[in-house]
Design a protein around this motif. Sequence first.
Motif, PDB file in Angstrom:
ATOM      1  N   SER A 103     -20.682 -28.467  23.805  1.00 20.32           N
ATOM      2  CA  SER A 103     -21.245 -28.898  25.078  1.00 20.32           C
ATOM      3  C   SER A 103     -20.484 -28.189  26.185  1.00 20.32           C
ATOM      4  N   LEU A 104     -21.198 -27.461  27.021  1.00 18.84           N
ATOM      5  CA  LEU A 104     -20.562 -26.559  27.963  1.00 18.84           C
ATOM      6  C   LEU A 104     -21.150 -26.753  29.354  1.00 18.84           C
ATOM      7  N   LEU A 105     -20.289 -26.900  30.370  1.00 19.52           N
ATOM      8  CA  LEU A 105     -20.749 -26.997  31.748  1.00 19.52           C
ATOM      9  C   LEU A 105     -21.069 -25.603  32.277  1.00 19.52           C
ATOM     10  N   PRO A 106     -22.097 -25.470  33.117  1.00 18.61           N
ATOM     11  CA  PRO A 106     -22.409 -24.154  33.691  1.00 18.61           C
ATOM     12  C   PRO A 106     -21.218 -23.524  34.403  1.00 18.61           C
ATOM     13  N   SER A 107     -20.400 -24.344  35.068  1.00 18.47           N
ATOM     14  CA  SER A 107     -19.243 -23.800  35.780  1.00 18.47           C
ATOM     15  C   SER A 107     -18.221 -23.210  34.814  1.00 18.47           C
ATOM     16  N   GLN A 108     -18.101 -23.781  33.625  1.00 13.64           N
ATOM     17  CA  GLN A 108     -17.174 -23.238  32.630  1.00 13.64           C
ATOM     18  C   GLN A 108     -17.638 -21.874  32.132  1.00 13.64           C
ATOM     19  N   LEU A 109     -18.934 -21.793  31.818  1.00 15.54           N
ATOM     20  CA  LEU A 109     -19.481 -20.519  31.365  1.00 15.54           C
ATOM     21  C   LEU A 109     -19.339 -19.476  32.466  1.00 15.54           C
ATOM     22  N   GLY A 110     -19.643 -19.868  33.709  1.00 16.64           N
ATOM     23  CA  GLY A 110     -19.521 -18.938  34.829  1.00 16.64           C
ATOM     24  C   GLY A 110     -18.090 -18.476  35.038  1.00 16.64           C
ATOM     25  N   ALA A 111     -17.125 -19.377  34.838  1.00 14.46           N
ATOM     26  CA  ALA A 111     -15.717 -19.016  35.009  1.00 14.46           C
ATOM     27  C   ALA A 111     -15.283 -17.990  33.974  1.00 14.46           C
ATOM     28  N   TRP A 112     -15.738 -18.139  32.739  1.00 14.57           N
ATOM     29  CA  TRP A 112     -15.381 -17.168  31.700  1.00 14.57           C
ATOM     30  C   TRP A 112     -16.006 -15.807  32.010  1.00 14.57           C
ATOM     31  N   GLN A 113     -17.266 -15.823  32.440  1.00 12.33           N
ATOM     32  CA  GLN A 113     -17.919 -14.570  32.795  1.00 12.33           C
ATOM     33  C   GLN A 113     -17.196 -13.905  33.966  1.00 12.33           C
ATOM     34  N   ALA A 166     -14.088 -14.227  34.855  1.00 16.16           N
ATOM     35  CA  ALA A 166     -12.778 -13.725  34.443  1.00 16.16           C
ATOM     36  C   ALA A 166     -12.906 -12.333  33.828  1.00 16.16           C
ATOM     37  N   ARG A 167     -13.969 -12.111  33.069  1.00 16.33           N
ATOM     38  CA  ARG A 167     -14.193 -10.792  32.470  1.00 16.33           C
ATOM     39  C   ARG A 167     -14.448  -9.751  33.565  1.00 16.33           C
ATOM     40  N   LEU A 168     -15.230 -10.115  34.589  1.00 15.56           N
ATOM     41  CA  LEU A 168     -15.508  -9.188  35.677  1.00 15.56           C
ATOM     42  C   LEU A 168     -14.267  -8.928  36.513  1.00 15.56           C
ATOM     43  N   THR A 219      -8.160  -0.713  52.049  1.00 11.10           N
ATOM     44  CA  THR A 219      -9.020  -0.138  51.009  1.00 11.10           C
ATOM     45  C   THR A 219      -8.743  -0.786  49.663  1.00 11.10           C
ATOM     46  N   ALA A 220      -7.463  -0.990  49.374  1.00 14.19           N
ATOM     47  CA  ALA A 220      -7.108  -1.619  48.099  1.00 14.19           C
ATOM     48  C   ALA A 220      -7.602  -3.048  48.031  1.00 14.19           C
ATOM     49  N   ARG A 221      -7.506  -3.788  49.161  1.00 10.94           N
ATOM     50  CA  ARG A 221      -7.978  -5.168  49.155  1.00 10.94           C
ATOM     51  C   ARG A 221      -9.473  -5.225  48.914  1.00 10.94           C
ATOM     52  N   HIS A 222     -10.218  -4.299  49.531  1.00 12.52           N
ATOM     53  CA  HIS A 222     -11.671  -4.287  49.354  1.00 12.52           C
ATOM     54  C   HIS A 222     -12.036  -3.982  47.905  1.00 12.52           C
ATOM     55  N   ALA A 223     -11.334  -3.026  47.307  1.00 12.14           N
ATOM     56  CA  ALA A 223     -11.640  -2.650  45.921  1.00 12.14           C
ATOM     57  C   ALA A 223     -11.338  -3.786  44.963  1.00 12.14           C
ATOM     58  N   ALA A 224     -10.309  -4.567  45.284  1.00  9.81           N
ATOM     59  CA  ALA A 224      -9.927  -5.640  44.365  1.00  9.81           C
ATOM     60  C   ALA A 224     -10.836  -6.840  44.470  1.00  9.81           C
ATOM     61  N   SER A 225     -11.445  -7.050  45.647  1.00 12.95           N
ATOM     62  CA  SER A 225     -12.282  -8.239  45.826  1.00 12.95           C
ATOM     63  C   SER A 225     -13.640  -8.065  45.174  1.00 12.95           C
ATOM     64  N   GLY A 226     -14.412  -7.077  45.629  1.00 11.16           N
ATOM     65  CA  GLY A 226     -15.712  -6.788  45.012  1.00 11.16           C
ATOM     66  C   GLY A 226     -16.712  -7.911  45.193  1.00 11.16           C
ATOM     67  N   ASP A 227     -17.871  -7.713  44.614  1.00  6.61           N
ATOM     68  CA  ASP A 227     -18.927  -8.721  44.648  1.00  6.61           C
ATOM     69  C   ASP A 227     -18.709  -9.703  43.526  1.00  6.61           C
ATOM     70  N   ARG A 228     -18.533 -10.967  43.817  1.00  5.37           N
ATOM     71  CA  ARG A 228     -18.203 -11.954  42.803  1.00  5.37           C
ATOM     72  C   ARG A 228     -19.440 -12.554  42.164  1.00  5.37           C
ATOM     73  N   THR A 229     -20.610 -12.066  42.521  1.00  2.00           N
ATOM     74  CA  THR A 229     -21.838 -12.580  41.927  1.00  2.00           C
ATOM     75  C   THR A 229     -22.045 -11.982  40.545  1.00  2.00           C
ATOM     76  N   PHE A 230     -22.384 -12.793  39.576  1.00  2.00           N
ATOM     77  CA  PHE A 230     -22.654 -12.314  38.226  1.00  2.00           C
ATOM     78  C   PHE A 230     -24.114 -11.920  38.149  1.00  2.00           C
ATOM     79  N   SER A 231     -24.361 -10.610  38.099  1.00  2.00           N
ATOM     80  CA  SER A 231     -25.722 -10.077  38.205  1.00  2.00           C
ATOM     81  C   SER A 231     -26.595 -10.492  37.030  1.00  2.00           C
ATOM     82  N   HIS A 232     -27.904 -10.362  37.230  1.00  3.09           N
ATOM     83  CA  HIS A 232     -28.853 -10.811  36.202  1.00  3.09           C
ATOM     84  C   HIS A 232     -29.075  -9.780  35.123  1.00  3.09           C
ATOM     85  N   ARG A 233     -28.541  -8.569  35.277  1.00  3.85           N
ATOM     86  CA  ARG A 233     -28.779  -7.557  34.238  1.00  3.85           C
ATOM     87  C   ARG A 233     -27.460  -7.008  33.739  1.00  3.85           C
TER      88      ARG A 233
END
Length: 266
Positions: free
Chosen positions: A218-228, A230-232, A252-266
Amino acid sequence: MRQKRWPGRAGSEQAQQHYLVEPRTLAGGGDLRHVSAFLRASGWKDQSKADGPLLLDSPDRLVRIVYDPYVQPGGWTIRGKATAHQEEWWAILGQQTPVEIVAGLTDALTQPRSAHAPNVWAPLQEQDWNRDRSNGNFTATSPDDTAWMQFRTGQNGDANWWAAARDEHGNGWHAAFSASTPMRLLQSFAAALASPEPVMRPRGRVPYSTKIRTTSVSLLPSQLGAWQQARLDAARAAAWARNWNPSRPRATARHAASGDRTFSHR
């Protein structure tokens, strides 16, 4: 089938049923984002068109990865261009190749070369795969006889690598690699192929086979999202480390490290 309750905060979220599937070789294709989102986070450029196949190019444009479900038999095609130190190479993986095994190869494309000489057979031997040599072909077979990897030579002298998995119904996948495919990529693929770790699939996405063992979780959506996520985050951090230049402005380094935190659909 075993059942397992996954720890975590309940809150207002509703737990969803997933399954840990083993052996991973028979778990089915899985979520493409396991491969594609990681590559995008690693700096690969998404060249996909709307309603078309997934298409990703490496930052140096030397490798192209395509996933096309719209043709038969469909699946993954990975091609590397020739360089001064590497011949042109290719890999073709069937549509039902588990994404965790595909990622064994594609993740390695984002990593620096090891100082150690690669050994394709080593991860298979570590998991007690059986090795056989006949007619010039070298084959390693999983202990349960559901998956194998082979180096074979044709009558015309052509050589290539080949891997496959099949259940008792004949369902499964196959993968073929050119003889020039870098050995470090083949070793990473073999390690993912032979890994005893189960992979997760949502309810309704587990193939039917008596060869498969499942554990219900049994898995909460937030748990699955957190694991995904972490990989990104790991992919972005590694990409930033590779491209870090101490002479660049810190912004520049801060921008590169932040990135888009959205987990894309593809």
